[in-house]
Design an enzyme around this catalytic site. Structure first.
Site, PDB file in Angstrom:
ATOM      1  N   ASP B 212      57.774  39.066  -6.535  1.00  0.00           N
ATOM      2  CA  ASP B 212      56.641  39.768  -7.131  1.00  0.00           C
ATOM      3  C   ASP B 212      56.390  39.292  -8.547  1.00  0.00           C
ATOM      4  O   ASP B 212      56.634  38.137  -8.860  1.00  0.00           O
ATOM      5  CB  ASP B 212      56.910  41.277  -7.069  1.00  0.00           C
ATOM      6  CG  ASP B 212      55.683  42.035  -6.634  1.00  0.00           C
ATOM      7  OD1 ASP B 212      54.742  42.033  -7.415  1.00  0.00           O
ATOM      8  OD2 ASP B 212      55.677  42.594  -5.522  1.00  0.00           O
ATOM      9  N   HIS B 243      53.121  45.651 -11.018  1.00  0.00           N
ATOM     10  CA  HIS B 243      53.231  45.529  -9.567  1.00  0.00           C
ATOM     11  C   HIS B 243      54.698  45.374  -9.159  1.00  0.00           C
ATOM     12  O   HIS B 243      55.206  46.117  -8.319  1.00  0.00           O
ATOM     13  CB  HIS B 243      52.403  44.334  -9.116  1.00  0.00           C
ATOM     14  CG  HIS B 243      52.103  44.285  -7.661  1.00  0.00           C
ATOM     15  ND1 HIS B 243      52.996  43.780  -6.752  1.00  0.00           N
ATOM     16  CD2 HIS B 243      51.024  44.676  -6.953  1.00  0.00           C
ATOM     17  CE1 HIS B 243      52.462  43.858  -5.546  1.00  0.00           C
ATOM     18  NE2 HIS B 243      51.269  44.398  -5.635  1.00  0.00           N
ATOM     19  N   SER B 408      50.851  47.349  -0.453  1.00  0.00           N
ATOM     20  CA  SER B 408      51.903  46.887  -1.348  1.00  0.00           C
ATOM     21  C   SER B 408      52.945  47.956  -1.576  1.00  0.00           C
ATOM     22  O   SER B 408      54.071  47.656  -1.936  1.00  0.00           O
ATOM     23  CB  SER B 408      51.303  46.566  -2.715  1.00  0.00           C
ATOM     24  OG  SER B 408      50.882  45.264  -2.760  1.00  0.00           O
TER      25      SER B 408
END
Lengths: 200, 1045
Positions: B212, B243, B408
């Site tokens: 990520d 994220h 996600s």
């Protein structure tokens, strides 16, 4: 009174000086160390680095009964063990080694490999790469890689791991990011292919 | 036939992107699905709000009885002399109590009335009353409405900007109403992870890799970050986007918002830059490192549509083969079908979709079959599993918690769950196949959604744990049965029954092989159940080798001739024998025979005029090459990648046609392989490929003998194609579209036999046709048409000209229609032989023998997700094409003959020319790859049926779905594997950090070094003070002495 004696001992100028000097050194050293590890960008928590070992032919040939082999787990039909034998998946023994008696077992096989040390099939690439005669070239490859500061190659511990890793497709295998430079011979263990890679 | 029909493409387009995390308030789409065995109805409601013009809500500054409120309002309005108002009475039990609001109905709404009300000291505010309405349509949030966004070049589409982490829109007041849902504080307690923690299962010893945007060095939520590596060359390992932190938090956070496996070893791979850029080559190297580190579970909350990125796809296979359990997010491109993302759509990967906490499929979750297999085959079922992905709390960059949505989020929920249960089961049970089987076979099926939306269903962590503890190596099929009659789960199979002479119905089953990395399908047998099962013919096609841990098995069903008049349900089962080498070194083969129950409904052959043929063969799309969308304004997603199949983006149209009793069959082969005399019409919608000369001849013959042709074309203009090219920095190449929205030059070649041609100008605009509001999104126009044909025109603007001249529109339909509108012929209807007229009142004998032709210039209005669809137009066109009856709505709109220009050129335009130097031949199924013209027509190979071995069997149960009893949480046992000591029960269900080894491994080095430093500093200070005490006395004395002297 041991307590009073201790205090008096500590109050001595020489002892004080020694404590002061050692503590100061420790502080400076530890601060510097911390600063160093911040600068290391690729990998911040270092694993214990095993030194790289070139295994000798004797080690390859070890015929001890209770040897254990590592093998390339992934193959569709073939596997290669850390002695350089390629064999059919069904010819792998309990200890992970290839069965030397099996019909299709072959050692240091360069089948499907071309002159530029690129092979069609991964397992043959690894087997070919493990050939002791390739060691000089691999040493060049390894020294080049270690200058690249690549975390992947810094964590290798022996020639088998080097060959396993080198033969995988990597950033060096792709052209335009989403296709292979050579879709047929895509597993390479040699030095970087000399072919130019910017056709546009 | 299915999978692995991958053409090598040299065109490049790396498009792996992070799935944007959507903030937690996506609109709720209520799915209400009714069905019976033959057809299904499905209404998708969306809540909309409208302002009621005369009604306003008055909010007071406190709670007042009704009479007081009335006095306030009358006092306020009396001052400005308004008397015509009423307060809406509410006859509910609350009316006796003081309230803080009223609804007022003002007859003549003036600003002054509202202002006067606002000025009153007891009134807080006055807002417009809104009415909540439900419309039966999906409206894509991102889609630009008519006149919405402008064309501004297709740039930077690859990099999805971080609109992901957006805050909820501030809309100050009542703009939209949201359903309030209780969002649980801890996702882990919803899935009962604390139950496993209490048994000492905490993810200990499991290596989880997070690919990520990185993770900060000392984030307070994490205890066991084993390693952080950077593959982007950005000189940082920290997460600037949030994220990666969120994803890692869901997996392994041990404070505040808890993750699933707090004691798992985290390996953070930073493969995205702060600008969300990433390259396949970074992934390859990082993946190689993950293999060497012997990672157990790898989470990829990333994806892209390019499943033809061979180096990437091969590498993901390689990881699975090395026993890395791959978990990936299915994508945030819902609710459209055909929007699955790679790598989640790979057979070996666990593809995770998102649901909300009320167990409905999240709107953003990608869905639909995989599209690798088209046009010859049919897609596999994906996602594999769904779990909570909406409004989940996780770690934020700053150290606190935040709530986010997106697949996600759903992906790390599954990855964390796997890490957790992996630490409680024997190590040898941990293969990608075993884990996938555990998750899929124990998943809880949701009642509404179909299998292309929910896969096997909702993750059941406790049952999966129980399954995996007692796991025996086995193979399984996904889906595990084929009930072509089961609605809604087996959509779309259940919507159209089988009949003799139809194109085969294909079910693409995934084999998950837990016996070994590599295996093969040894035998497939078909056992129809007597008496009726023998009418069904099955042919099987499967991957030659099941690797890694998986493979495909495509079954095509067709009805034999003696079932032509049969009406009823047929049953049978298939036995699939899988064999694999034993890993134990025994040199034996492991065998597993799986039974696949099959049920299908067979009906008598429908009449020709109800049967339609959908051309899938001539549809080309991304990721084969750069094929642009049909709407030039869809610049945020310029690629045509939804497969153009009746079960993906043309799903709504399919449903509409089925509702009207049409039978739609998909043609995955050249037209020469199809018996055209069976079909009433051939639908050519948005075709991109060329046509074989043999196909043209076959089509001519077919139309002459009564088959009609319905064409929905799209824009094509060679200079516009060059204009919309863009420079791709990844490939250092110019990207020029291979065709326009449709391949109009090829269509013109096809239609030239009827003197019909489409032009090269591109039009756009909103208009009304037959009382229906229509929107023409970047379409072509009719360039020439035979005089006896019927033409329908519309007032449209020249979008091609606007784009070429870079004209700036002001946005809004008003502005664009104010521009120079042209009367553009967009729809043509033609009787291919002789005079076109209405045959409504004639008998069938008088109807000309040859078929009719309908041409419309825009196809995007048939796609799903558009605001104004034109399904009615298709139905009207079909009415004309099939029975020669011109619906009145079109008759009225048709241009009267006397007004038609005698000239064939209806509006000034050129015929579109194929772009020079075009590379269509690289991707085409018709042109030969060397560019020398069409290839020889491929041979038509009818599928070879599996030899039937009929057996007598009682009718199967009502549902073929295997019943998996969810595990009672109380019954689960502690792990009985070595090295896992029972954990203290103290933090069961607690919000505190459930860490068992506080600061022993990772934490200890830094803790001790810090303590040592502190000690050293204290020692220094002590030394200094001691020295000062001793020497200071002397100094002070000296100073005093100097003062004295």
């Amino acid at each position: 009174m041991w307590y009073a004696a201790l205090v008096r001992f500590i109050r001595r100028r020489l002892v004080l000086g020694i404590i002061f000097a050692s503590s100061l050194t420790y502080c400076i050293v530890s601060f510097l160390k911390e600063g160093n590890s911040r600068n290391m960008i690729y990998q911040d928590i270092a694993f214990e680095r095993k030194p790289f070992v070139w295994r000798t032919l004797q080690e390859h040939n070890d015929t001890n009964d209770n040897i254990k082999c590592r093998n390339s787990v992934q193959g569709k039909q073939l596997l290669v063990d850390d002695r350089g034998y390629v064999c059919q998946r069904m010819d792998v023994l309990k200890n992970g080694c290839c069965d030397l008696e099996a019909d299709f077992t072959d050692r240091y096989s360069c089948e499907t490999c071309s002159d530029n040390n690129c092979c069609v099939i991964y397992e043959y690439c690894v087997s070919c790469c493990l050939d002791p005669s390739k060691r000089d070239m691999l040493e060049v490859v390894l020294s080049k890689l270690s200058t690249e500061k690549n975390v992947l190659f810094r964590s290798l511990s022996d020639d088998y791991e080097l060959c396993l890793t080198k033969c995988r497709t990597s950033s060096h295998s792709v052209l335009h990011e989403n296709s292979y430079k050579d879709p047929i011979h895509k597993h390479c263990f040699g030095d970087e292919p000399t072919r130019a890679r910017t056709p546009d | 036939m299915t999978a692995s029909l991958i053409k090598l493409n040299t065109l490049i387009y790396i498009s792996i992107y992070l799935f944007p995390l959507v903030f937690a308030d996506e609109e709720v789409v209520k799915l209400n699905e009714l069905c019976n065995t033959t057809s299904s109805e499905r209404a998708d409601y969306e809540f909309n709000t409208d302002i009621l013009p005369k009604q306003h809500i008055i909010t007071y500054k406190g709670y007042f009885p009704r009479s007081t409120r009335e006095n306030y309002v009358s006092a306020a309005l009396r001052n400005v002399g308004i008397s015509s108002w009423t307060l809406l009475r509410r006859d509910n039990p609350a009316k006796e109590y003081p309230s803080d609001f009223d609804v007022i109905i003002l007859e003549d709404v003036g600003r002054q009335a509202l202002d006067a009300l606002k000025d009153h000291p007891a009134i807080k505010r006055v807002t417009a009353q809104r009415q909540v309405t439900r419309t039966i349509k999906y409206v894509r949030e991102d889609d630009c409405g008519p006149g919405g966004c402008l064309y501004a070049g297709w740039r930077n589409h690859r990099v999805r900007a971080l609109h992901s982490l957006r805050k909820p829109r501030e809309n100050g007041g009542y703009t939209s109403r949201k359903l309030l849902r209780t969002v649980p504080r801890q996702i882990t307690s919803v899935l009962k992870a604390d139950l496993l923690w209490s048994l000492g299962v905490t993810g200990d010893g499991i290596k989880v890799a997070v690919f990520d945007t990185g993770l900060a060095r000392n984030h307070p939520h994490f205890g066991r970050v084993r390693e952080r590596t950077d593959w982007t060359g950005e000189n940082t390992l920290d997460d600037a986007l949030g994220h990666g932190t969120f994803v890692a938090g869901v997996i392994a956070s041990r404070a505040d918002c808890l993750g699933f496996a707090p004691d798992a070893d985290l390996h953070i791979f930073r493969v995205f830059t702060d600008n969300q850029v990433s390259y396949t080559s970074w992934f390859l190297d990082a993946f190689n490192y993950a293999i060497m580190r012997k990672i157990d579970v790898l989470n990829l909350s990333i994806g892209g549509p390019d499943f033809m990125d061979h180096p990437f796809v091969d590498k993901v296979w390689e990881l699975s083969a090395n026993k890395v359990i791959m978990v990936s997010a299915i994508g945030n491109d819902g609710p459209l079908y055909g929007t699955l993302n790679n790598p989640a759509d790979q057979m070996d990967v666990i593809g995770v979709g998102g649901i909300s906490f009320d167990d409905r499929i999240a709107k953003f979750s990608s869905r639909g079959m995989t599209t690798w297999e088209l046009p010859h085959g049919y897609g596999r079922m994906k996602p594999d599993i769904v779990t909570y992905g909406s409004g989940v709390r996780g770690s934020s960059v700053t150290g606190g918690c935040r709530s986010l949505s997106g697949t996600s989020v759903a992906s790390p929920v599954v990855a964390g769950a796997i890490a957790l249960l992996a630490s409680g089961v024997p190590r040898h049970n941990l293969t990608p196949a075993a884990v996938k089987q555990a998750l899929c076979m124990t998943a809880e099926r949701l009642p509404g959604p179909n299998m292309f939306e929910q896969g096997h269903g909702k993750l059941d962590l406790i049952s999966a744990y129980q399954f995996l503890r007692k796991y025996e190596p086995q193979a399984s099929l996904s889906p595990s049965y084929i009930d072509l009659t089961e609605c809604q789960y087996m959509w779309p199979y259940c919507t159209q029954p089988l009949y003799y002479s139809a194109q085969p119905t294909i079910a693409n089953v995934t084999v998950i092989n837990g016996l070994g990395v590599s295996g093969r399908v040894k035998e497939v047998t078909w056992h129809p159940h007597l008496p009726h099962g023998v009418m069904l013919s099955v042919s099987a096609d499967y991957s030659s080798i099941l690797w890694p841990w998986s493979g495909w098995l495509a079954l095509s069903f067709s009805v034999l001739e003696h079932g032509a008049d049969f009406d009823g349900v047929v049953e049978g089962h298939m036995n699939v024998t899988i064999e694999s080498y034993d890993d134990s070194g025994e040199k034996t083969m492991k065998n597993a025979t799986l039974t696949l129950p099959i049920r299908a409904r067979v009906i008598p052959v429908p009449v020709r005029s109800r049967r339609l043929l959908w051309d899938q063969f001539h549809s080309l799309r991304y990721p084969g090459g750069y094929f642009p969308r049909d709407d030039l304004r869809a610049k945020h997603d310029p690629l045509d990648w939804h497969a153009d199949h009746v079960h993906t983006n043309f799903r709504d149209m399919y449903r509409r046609l089925r509702e009207h009793g049409f039978y739609l069959e998909v043609m995955g082969t050249p037209l020469t392989c199809v018996d055209t005399s069976l079909y009433g019409a051939l639908l050519l919608v948005d075709p991109e490929d060329e046509y074989f000369p043999e196909e043209m001849a076959a089509l001519k013959k077919a139309v002459d003998s009564g088959m009609s042709l319905v064409v929905f074309a799209d824009w094509y203009n060679a200079s516009l194609l060059r204009h919309v090219k863009f420079y791709d920095e990844n490939t250092r190449q110019w990207w020029i579209p291979e065709t326009g929205g449709a391949n109009v030059p090829a269509l013109n070649d096809l239609l030239s036999m009827y003197q019909v041609a489409l032009g090269d100008r591109v039009f756009e605009g909103a208009f009304k046709l037959g009382g229906h509001p229509m929107y023409y999104a970047s379409g072509t126009h009719i360039h020439s048409f035979p005089e006896h044909g019927i033409l329908v025109t519309a007032q449209l603007t020249d979008q091609g000209h606007q784009i070429m001249s870079g004209e700036k529109q002001n946005g809004g339909t008003g502005a664009s229609t104010q521009g120079q509108t042209v009367d553009v012929p967009i729809l043509g209807l033609l009787q291919t032989d002789g005079e076109t007229r209405d045959y409504t009142n004639d008998t069938m004998e008088k109807l000309p023998k040859s078929g009719r032709l309908v041409v419309y210039g825009d196809s995007s209005c048939l796609e799903g997700g558009v605001a104004r669809n034109c399904h009615w137009l298709l139905l009207a066109a079909l009415q004309y094409a099939l029975v020669g009856h011109l619906p009145s709505s079109l008759k009225d709109a048709a241009t009267p003959h006397q007004h038609r220009l005698r000239d064939v050129h209806i509006i000034p335009s050129e015929l579109p020319q194929r772009a020079e130097g075009g590379r269509l031949h690289v991707y085409s199924r018709v042109l030969s790859p060397d560019g020398s013209g069409p290839r020889p027509v491929p041979e038509c190979v009818p599928p070879t049926p599996v030899e039937p071995q009929p057996i007598h069997a009682p009718p199967a149960a009502r549902t073929l779905a295997p019943r998996h009893q969810p595990t009672d949480p109380k019954s689960i046992g502690a792990p009985d594997i070595e090295g896992t000591e029972p954990a203290p029960r103290t933090w069961r269900g607690a919000g505190a950090a459930p860490s068992r080894h506080v600061g022993i491994e990772h934490a200890s080095p830094s803790m001790t070094s810090r303590a040592m430093t502190l000690l050293a500093i204290i020692a220094i200070v002590y030394c200094l003070t001691a020295a000062w005490k001793r020497c200071g006395r002397k100094l002070r004395r000296r100073r005093l002495m100097s003062l004295a002297t």
